[in-house]
Design a protein around this motif. Structure first.
Motif, PDB file in Angstrom:
ATOM      1  N   SER A   1      -1.236 -21.311   8.358  1.00  0.00           N
ATOM      2  CA  SER A   1      -0.745 -21.483   9.729  1.00  0.00           C
ATOM      3  C   SER A   1      -0.538 -20.169  10.474  1.00  0.00           C
ATOM      4  CB  SER A   1       0.579 -22.252   9.701  1.00  0.00           C
ATOM      5  OG  SER A   1       0.410 -23.533   9.135  1.00  0.00           O
ATOM      6  N   LEU A   2      -0.817 -19.042   9.864  1.00  0.00           N
ATOM      7  CA  LEU A   2      -0.496 -17.766  10.497  1.00  0.00           C
ATOM      8  C   LEU A   2      -1.501 -17.341  11.563  1.00  0.00           C
ATOM      9  CD1 LEU A   2       0.706 -15.756   7.372  1.00  0.00           C
ATOM     10  CD2 LEU A   2       2.117 -16.671   9.223  1.00  0.00           C
ATOM     11  N   HIS A   3      -2.740 -17.811  11.457  1.00  0.00           N
ATOM     12  CA  HIS A   3      -3.785 -17.493  12.435  1.00  0.00           C
ATOM     13  C   HIS A   3      -3.911 -15.985  12.637  1.00  0.00           C
ATOM     14  CE1 HIS A   3      -3.842 -21.762  13.100  1.00  0.00           C
ATOM     15  NE2 HIS A   3      -2.592 -21.763  13.532  1.00  0.00           N
ATOM     16  N   LEU A   4      -4.106 -15.312  11.520  1.00  0.00           N
ATOM     17  CA  LEU A   4      -4.252 -13.863  11.549  1.00  0.00           C
ATOM     18  C   LEU A   4      -5.532 -13.453  12.279  1.00  0.00           C
ATOM     19  CD1 LEU A   4      -3.190 -13.193   7.867  1.00  0.00           C
ATOM     20  CD2 LEU A   4      -1.854 -12.665   9.914  1.00  0.00           C
ATOM     21  N   GLN A   5      -5.485 -12.276  12.890  1.00  0.00           N
ATOM     22  CA  GLN A   5      -6.620 -11.743  13.622  1.00  0.00           C
ATOM     23  C   GLN A   5      -7.186 -10.525  12.904  1.00  0.00           C
ATOM     24  OE1 GLN A   5      -7.657 -13.402  16.461  1.00  0.00           O
ATOM     25  NE2 GLN A   5      -6.001 -14.841  15.913  1.00  0.00           N
ATOM     26  N   GLU A   6      -8.420 -10.190  13.217  1.00  0.00           N
ATOM     27  CA  GLU A   6      -9.034  -8.997  12.629  1.00  0.00           C
ATOM     28  C   GLU A   6      -8.211  -7.767  12.993  1.00  0.00           C
ATOM     29  OE1 GLU A   6     -13.375  -6.756  12.363  1.00  0.00           O
ATOM     30  OE2 GLU A   6     -13.164  -8.670  13.435  1.00  0.00           O
ATOM     31  N   GLY A   7      -7.895  -6.976  11.975  1.00  0.00           N
ATOM     32  CA  GLY A   7      -7.106  -5.770  12.182  1.00  0.00           C
ATOM     33  C   GLY A   7      -5.631  -5.940  11.886  1.00  0.00           C
ATOM     34  N   ASP A   8      -5.134  -7.185  11.859  1.00  0.00           N
ATOM     35  CA  ASP A   8      -3.736  -7.409  11.496  1.00  0.00           C
ATOM     36  C   ASP A   8      -3.492  -6.964  10.058  1.00  0.00           C
ATOM     37  OD1 ASP A   8      -3.270  -8.516  13.964  1.00  0.00           O
ATOM     38  OD2 ASP A   8      -3.276 -10.594  13.274  1.00  0.00           O
ATOM     39  N   GLU A   9      -2.278  -6.510   9.770  1.00  0.00           N
ATOM     40  CA  GLU A   9      -1.936  -6.075   8.421  1.00  0.00           C
ATOM     41  C   GLU A   9      -0.746  -6.841   7.875  1.00  0.00           C
ATOM     42  OE1 GLU A   9      -3.519  -1.436   8.784  1.00  0.00           O
ATOM     43  OE2 GLU A   9      -1.382  -1.842   8.539  1.00  0.00           O
ATOM     44  N   ILE A  10      -0.831  -7.177   6.602  1.00  0.00           N
ATOM     45  CA  ILE A  10       0.270  -7.778   5.846  1.00  0.00           C
ATOM     46  C   ILE A  10       0.777  -6.706   4.907  1.00  0.00           C
ATOM     47  CG2 ILE A  10       0.976  -9.596   4.244  1.00  0.00           C
ATOM     48  CD1 ILE A  10      -2.332  -9.971   6.008  1.00  0.00           C
ATOM     49  N   LEU A  11       2.014  -6.283   5.093  1.00  0.00           N
ATOM     50  CA  LEU A  11       2.581  -5.232   4.243  1.00  0.00           C
ATOM     51  C   LEU A  11       3.275  -5.856   3.042  1.00  0.00           C
ATOM     52  CD1 LEU A  11       3.240  -2.287   3.654  1.00  0.00           C
ATOM     53  CD2 LEU A  11       5.245  -2.502   5.159  1.00  0.00           C
ATOM     54  N   SER A  12       2.809  -5.495   1.853  1.00  0.00           N
ATOM     55  CA  SER A  12       3.348  -6.024   0.608  1.00  0.00           C
ATOM     56  C   SER A  12       3.557  -4.850  -0.358  1.00  0.00           C
ATOM     57  CB  SER A  12       2.384  -7.073   0.033  1.00  0.00           C
ATOM     58  OG  SER A  12       2.944  -7.732  -1.068  1.00  0.00           O
ATOM     59  N   THR A  13       3.636  -5.152  -1.646  1.00  0.00           N
ATOM     60  CA  THR A  13       3.767  -4.092  -2.647  1.00  0.00           C
ATOM     61  C   THR A  13       2.744  -4.301  -3.750  1.00  0.00           C
ATOM     62  OG1 THR A  13       5.255  -5.128  -4.264  1.00  0.00           O
ATOM     63  CG2 THR A  13       6.267  -4.227  -2.268  1.00  0.00           C
ATOM     64  N   ASN A  14       2.629  -3.314  -4.619  1.00  0.00           N
ATOM     65  CA  ASN A  14       1.736  -3.446  -5.774  1.00  0.00           C
ATOM     66  C   ASN A  14       2.486  -4.001  -6.981  1.00  0.00           C
ATOM     67  OD1 ASN A  14       3.300  -1.151  -6.214  1.00  0.00           O
ATOM     68  ND2 ASN A  14       1.652  -0.017  -7.225  1.00  0.00           N
ATOM     69  N   HIS A  15       3.562  -4.774  -6.723  1.00  0.00           N
ATOM     70  CA  HIS A  15       4.330  -5.435  -7.782  1.00  0.00           C
ATOM     71  C   HIS A  15       4.311  -6.954  -7.621  1.00  0.00           C
ATOM     72  CE1 HIS A  15       6.702  -1.899  -9.482  1.00  0.00           C
ATOM     73  NE2 HIS A  15       6.018  -1.379  -8.481  1.00  0.00           N
ATOM     74  N   GLU A  16       3.414  -7.474  -6.789  1.00  0.00           N
ATOM     75  CA  GLU A  16       3.440  -8.898  -6.488  1.00  0.00           C
ATOM     76  C   GLU A  16       2.740  -9.723  -7.572  1.00  0.00           C
ATOM     77  OE1 GLU A  16       5.362  -9.686  -3.892  1.00  0.00           O
ATOM     78  OE2 GLU A  16       5.567  -7.515  -3.676  1.00  0.00           O
ATOM     79  N   TYR A  17       3.021 -11.013  -7.556  1.00  0.00           N
ATOM     80  CA  TYR A  17       2.423 -11.958  -8.492  1.00  0.00           C
ATOM     81  C   TYR A  17       0.925 -12.071  -8.227  1.00  0.00           C
ATOM     82  CZ  TYR A  17       2.099 -16.374 -11.136  1.00  0.00           C
ATOM     83  OH  TYR A  17       1.784 -17.355 -12.030  1.00  0.00           O
ATOM     84  N   GLY A  18       0.129 -12.048  -9.283  1.00  0.00           N
ATOM     85  CA  GLY A  18      -1.327 -12.010  -9.133  1.00  0.00           C
ATOM     86  C   GLY A  18      -1.900 -13.142  -8.310  1.00  0.00           C
ATOM     87  N   ALA A  19      -1.353 -14.340  -8.429  1.00  0.00           N
ATOM     88  CA  ALA A  19      -1.855 -15.476  -7.648  1.00  0.00           C
ATOM     89  C   ALA A  19      -1.647 -15.251  -6.156  1.00  0.00           C
ATOM     90  CB  ALA A  19      -1.180 -16.769  -8.090  1.00  0.00           C
ATOM     91  N   MET A  20      -0.542 -14.574  -5.813  1.00  0.00           N
ATOM     92  CA  MET A  20      -0.275 -14.286  -4.404  1.00  0.00           C
ATOM     93  C   MET A  20      -1.243 -13.234  -3.873  1.00  0.00           C
ATOM     94  SD  MET A  20       2.105 -16.348  -3.475  1.00  0.00           S
ATOM     95  CE  MET A  20       1.046 -17.417  -4.441  1.00  0.00           C
ATOM     96  N   ASP A  21      -1.525 -12.204  -4.662  1.00  0.00           N
ATOM     97  CA  ASP A  21      -2.533 -11.222  -4.255  1.00  0.00           C
ATOM     98  C   ASP A  21      -3.850 -11.919  -3.955  1.00  0.00           C
ATOM     99  OD1 ASP A  21      -0.810  -9.045  -4.560  1.00  0.00           O
ATOM    100  OD2 ASP A  21      -1.450  -8.635  -6.611  1.00  0.00           O
ATOM    101  N   ARG A  22      -4.244 -12.833  -4.823  1.00  0.00           N
ATOM    102  CA  ARG A  22      -5.516 -13.544  -4.648  1.00  0.00           C
ATOM    103  C   ARG A  22      -5.493 -14.452  -3.424  1.00  0.00           C
ATOM    104  NH1 ARG A  22      -4.955 -11.954  -9.643  1.00  0.00           N
ATOM    105  NH2 ARG A  22      -6.764 -11.634 -11.001  1.00  0.00           N
ATOM    106  N   THR A  23      -4.362 -15.086  -3.182  1.00  0.00           N
ATOM    107  CA  THR A  23      -4.266 -15.980  -2.031  1.00  0.00           C
ATOM    108  C   THR A  23      -4.367 -15.192  -0.731  1.00  0.00           C
ATOM    109  OG1 THR A  23      -2.836 -17.433  -3.334  1.00  0.00           O
ATOM    110  CG2 THR A  23      -2.900 -17.815  -0.976  1.00  0.00           C
ATOM    111  N   TRP A  24      -3.683 -14.064  -0.650  1.00  0.00           N
ATOM    112  CA  TRP A  24      -3.793 -13.240   0.544  1.00  0.00           C
ATOM    113  C   TRP A  24      -5.221 -12.731   0.727  1.00  0.00           C
ATOM    114  CZ3 TRP A  24      -0.837 -13.362   4.490  1.00  0.00           C
ATOM    115  CH2 TRP A  24       0.544 -13.583   4.362  1.00  0.00           C
ATOM    116  N   ASN A  25      -5.850 -12.326  -0.361  1.00  0.00           N
ATOM    117  CA  ASN A  25      -7.234 -11.856  -0.257  1.00  0.00           C
ATOM    118  C   ASN A  25      -8.145 -12.957   0.279  1.00  0.00           C
ATOM    119  OD1 ASN A  25      -6.577  -9.324  -1.232  1.00  0.00           O
ATOM    120  ND2 ASN A  25      -7.089  -9.821  -3.352  1.00  0.00           N
ATOM    121  N   PHE A  26      -7.917 -14.173  -0.158  1.00  0.00           N
ATOM    122  CA  PHE A  26      -8.709 -15.324   0.304  1.00  0.00           C
ATOM    123  C   PHE A  26      -8.592 -15.491   1.816  1.00  0.00           C
ATOM    124  CE2 PHE A  26      -8.883 -19.804   1.486  1.00  0.00           C
ATOM    125  CZ  PHE A  26     -10.066 -20.230   0.908  1.00  0.00           C
TER     126      PHE A  26
END
Length: 385
Positions: free
Chosen positions: A87-112
């Protein structure tokens, strides 16, 4: 407490953090709801289910510190996070700031979702060992740019077991006008949770980990200002309902066709069990065991703690840095030969042996682990000192 659980007594179970463990009284309640459903499925689903669900939500709302109409049950945080991301309707160039300690499934979902939107998922480095809360905040916010639109991070890291300063991050994010999405999978039942005080825009947590609920019980909290924008992940009868309830948000999210929600309905029994067994005191005893053993295991493995050994950074889990030539073989050896259920967690090219301590554990369980590791060090080359 072991007599209350269904766990195999021949296994030293040090992996509560992955999927939890359900006590017998709660599991019996789970079966009772399933039996009631099957005795008269139509009447249960059409006439009784909504009332049971309302009771469950009201009890959970008090436990997690929010309004019962501001969240809905989900089977797991991955389901919840997909609902948000869709539902976020992200646009090209938008950034999601996270960390390199996140759960692997979440990393994959964001990448998708980023591949489809052109947005960028920023895994900001939080260096180890962590020395202070201020270090985390400084390193995290150094990843902020004018393109940052969303903050996403776990409150307790699955791999490192570290507690992150969510309240401070949510506060600054509000000042910057950013959307905050918090993955609290490991939080409810392990540390105190008051969503109203944290004040995120979205928060997801599980009941089937540290709250001891049957598997497949989680929730997604959504701040009121974001409820109407949240599309259902599964579109069903609740969408543009001919018999709308008091909340379009709940109509859209809670009506998904036939599904078995007995795990959700057990919530009152779950909270009763925690209260009747003085769980806050038991959790404190578990945290003491975690903290009192952390340095000792690091010394054995020739590594350093990931953080100050205090309740500000660790609760009922601790991840010990370990140098291993084969993480999978090490985990299998610990289980097959020594009958110890414990994960060897990979993260950013490193490995961590993560032990979890619940009320059914004792110091004796960690002694079993300690002796097993001593033997593995002496007889194999799987652990590098």
């Amino acid at each position: 407490m072991k007599s209350h659980f269904l766990l195999d007594p021949t296994i030293t179970f040090l992996n509560h953090g992955s999927f939890g463990a359900c006590p017998k009284p709660i599991f019996e309640e789970y079966l009772r709801f399933q039996l009631e459903l099957e005795t008269e499925p139509v009447y249960f689903i059409q006439k009784k289910q909504a009332a049971y669900l309302k009771i469950a939500k009201e009890r959970l709302a008090k436990f997690i510190g929010c309004n019962a109409n501001d969240f809905f049950f989900t089977p797991n945080p991955t389901f919840a996070s997909n609902t948000i991301m869709r539902s976020l309707h992200l646009q090209e160039g938008d950034e999601i700031l996270s960390t390199n300690h996140e759960y692997g499934a979440m990393d994959r979902t964001w990448n998708f979702y980023c591949k489809r939107s052109g947005a960028t998922y920023i895994r900001q480095n939080i260096s180890l060992p962590v020395v202070s809360k201020e270090q985390i905040l400084e390193e995290f916010w150094s990843g902020y740019t004018a393109k940052t639109k969303i903050i996403f991070l776990n409150q307790i890291s699955s791999a490192t077991a570290l507690i992150f300063p969510i309240k401070e991050i949510c506060g600054k994010a509000r000042e910057l006008g950013l959307i905050t999405i918090i993955d609290g999978a490991h939080v409810p039942g392990q540390i105190e949770l008051n969503i109203s005080e944290l004040n995120p825009d979205f928060y997801t947590g599980t009941l089937h980990k540290w709250m001891l609920a049957p598997k497949g019980s989680s929730f997604l909290y959504v701040k009121k200002g974001f409820q109407e924008m949240l599309d259902p992940l599964i579109v069903g009868w609740g969408y543009e309902s001919v018999n709308p309830g008091e909340s379009q948000f709940l109509d859209y999210q809670e009506y998904q066709g036939t599904r078995e929600i007995s795990a959700f309905l057990c919530t009152p029994k779950v909270i009763d069990f925690l209260e009747e067994n003085n769980w806050k005191t038991k959790a404190k005893a578990c945290r003491d065991i975690v903290l009192n053993n952390y340095q000792r295991f690091c010394d054995l493995l020739g590594t350093e703690p990931l953080c100050p050994i205090t309740e500000g950074f660790l609760a009922q889990m601790a991840s010990i840095p370990i140098r291993t030539s084969d993480a999978v073989a090490l985990k299998d050896l610990l289980f097959n030969k020594y009958k110890i259920e414990i994960p060897v967690m990979p993260l950013n090219g490193s490995y961590f042996l993560r032990y979890s301590i619940s009320a059914y554990n004792s110091q004796a369980d960690l002694e079993v682990l300690y002796k097993a590791l001593q033997d593995i060090i002496a007889t194999t080359d799987l652990i590098e000192l």
